[in-house]
Scaffold this motif. Structure first.
Motif, mmCIF file in Angstrom:
data_model
loop_
_atom_site.group_PDB
_atom_site.id
_atom_site.type_symbol
_atom_site.label_atom_id
_atom_site.label_comp_id
_atom_site.label_asym_id
_atom_site.label_seq_id
_atom_site.Cartn_x
_atom_site.Cartn_y
_atom_site.Cartn_z
ATOM 1 N N ASN B 145 0.817 -1.220 0.000
ATOM 2 C CA ASN B 145 0.000 0.000 0.000
ATOM 3 C C ASN B 145 0.846 1.264 0.000
ATOM 4 N N GLU B 146 1.906 1.257 0.808
ATOM 5 C CA GLU B 146 2.793 2.438 0.843
ATOM 6 C C GLU B 146 3.394 2.687 -0.530
ATOM 7 N N GLN B 148 2.145 1.894 -3.384
ATOM 8 C CA GLN B 148 1.116 2.409 -4.290
ATOM 9 C C GLN B 148 0.975 3.923 -4.149
ATOM 10 N N LYS B 149 0.964 4.409 -2.899
ATOM 11 C CA LYS B 149 0.822 5.855 -2.660
ATOM 12 C C LYS B 149 1.956 6.608 -3.334
ATOM 13 N N GLU B 150 3.152 6.010 -3.285
ATOM 14 C CA GLU B 150 4.305 6.654 -3.898
ATOM 15 C C GLU B 150 4.180 6.680 -5.421
ATOM 16 N N GLU B 152 1.624 6.842 -7.180
ATOM 17 C CA GLU B 152 0.599 7.773 -7.652
ATOM 18 C C GLU B 152 1.205 9.104 -8.094
ATOM 19 N N HIS B 153 2.424 9.413 -7.624
ATOM 20 C CA HIS B 153 3.058 10.678 -7.963
ATOM 21 C C HIS B 153 3.767 10.656 -9.310
ATOM 22 N N TYR B 172 -2.691 -2.789 -8.032
ATOM 23 C CA TYR B 172 -2.603 -1.419 -8.541
ATOM 24 C C TYR B 172 -3.384 -1.170 -9.824
#
Lengths: 145, 234
Positions: B145-146, B148-150, B152-153, B172
């Protein structure tokens, strides 16, 4: 789920011997139960059932014993394992899908066990009586026992 | 320069011989056998079939981690054992970086992911730009999950490679439309990538060490234990 009442170590072995007939070869069997609940006796019956012979001894100091039966059997004892780092450095994850993994003292590594497993809970009822519960989780929920 | 490179860090095993940038030979297996049984025959066959004497090798490269505990140790100890008596230099390469070097023909981000179990991955990000590989992050362990957040940028294509690629793609692909699961033949680390990256990471046989990454979860446990110990001392 299956529930058994065992009245001796020999009976615990016999229950495991029967149960071993349902195994396909890559199951993770997580055992929960206190000292003297019959974890090693259960593993002994299971190994005999898989044709490995009377080979089982407790791997408390070796961490893992390997037996050759119909399938490879990896017998872990997690008594001294208390963290992910400990577990990683037993090579635990390298054994997955290569044989039957039988894990004593699963309590210590419960957070790191795979979702698909067969859970065996051994409970001390009295001097000569143990309750044995076998339940499948994940993909074994309906297929096992 | 002749480079012999090996990888045993996950379920595949490979050995490659690269001679002045030319791939002379490579073996790759992805089967359920122990690397301790397959690696030496692979190296031996590679040398024999390419007609190479082991003394001709100038540099011995190995993916030194991250990866499976046993796998990393097999690769590192094999290369250590070969180079020590020959007194030849080694190269300690990141498994994740070796994957990026297997596909620098494209442009975009290479997201190298290895399954560390418990919803965690070993990961590093690399920028591919006109055949160059630029590292964007250190090798680290983090949750799916972490990561994935990264991701997204980032705009542009994100190529997922490694044995965690499929796992991440499943998570994802509904959310990120720029993630690409690369085909099987370049999805895993190959010793060729290790050889290409090798020259910049040379070390002596004695210096060669397994590279383990600690999971954040393990860090937390350790902290809690040290805290407990402190309190007990009081």
């Amino acid at each position: 789920m299956q529930k058994f009442l065992s009245k001796s170590a020999q009976e615990t072995e016999n229950i495991a011997y029967e149960f071993s007939g349902t195994l396909k070869g890559t199951e993770v069997i997580a055992m929960f139960g206190d000292l003297g609940a019959g974890k090693t006796a259960f593993t002994r019956g299971l190994a005999k059932g898989l044709g490995a012979g009377d080979v089982v001894s407790s791997p408390t100091f070796a961490l893992v014993n390997e037996y050759e039966g119909k399938f490879p059997i990896y017998h872990f004892d997690m008594y001294r394992i208390t963290s992910y780092d400990d577990l990683y450095s037993t090579g635990f994850f390298d054994y997955e899908n290569n044989g039957i993994m039988v894990i004593e003292w699963s309590e210590n590594v419960e957070d790191f066990l795979p979702e698909d497993l067969i859970r065996i809970t051994l409970t001390y009822l009295s001097e000569n009586e143990r309750e044995i519960i076998i339940e499948g989780e994940g993909k074994y929920e309906n297929s096992c026992c | 320069m002749k480079i012999l490179a090996v990888d045993t860090t996950a379920s595949p095993v490979s050995a490659a011989l690269v001679d002045d940038g030319k791939l002379s030979g490579e073996f790759f297996l992805n089967i359920k056998t122990t690397h301790s049984q397959t690696l030496m025959p692979l190296i031996d066959t590679l040398l024999k079939t390419t007609g190479t004497d082991i003394h001709e090798i100038d540099l011995f490269a190995v993916n030194a981690g991250p990866g499976s505990f046993t796998g990393v140790r097999i690769g590192v100890s094999t290369i250590k054992g070969i180079t020590m008596p020959l007194d030849k230099p080694c190269a300690s390469v990141s498994t994740l970086e070796s994957m990026a070097y297997c596909m620098p023909y494209s442009d975009g981000i290479v997201c190298a992911v290895m399954d560390a179990r418990c919803s965690q991955v070993y990961n590093a990000l690399f920028m591919l730009d006109g055949g160059k590989v630029d590292r964007l992050t250190e090798d680290r362990a983090l949750s799916i999950n972490e990561l994935q957040k990264e991701l997204e940028h980032y705009d542009g294509s994100i190529y997922l490679v490694g044995d965690g690629a499929e796992l991440c793609f499943k998570e994802y692909s509904d959310i990120l439309d720029n993630v690409i699961l690369v085909p099987e033949n370049i999805r895993y680390q190959h010793a060729y990538g290790t050889a290409v990256a090798a020259e910049q990471y040379q070390c002596s046989s004695a210096e060669l060490q397994p590279l383990y990454l600690r999971l954040p979860q393990a860090e937390r446990e350790l902290k809690a234990r040290l805290q407990q110990r402190k309190e007990n001392e009081k």
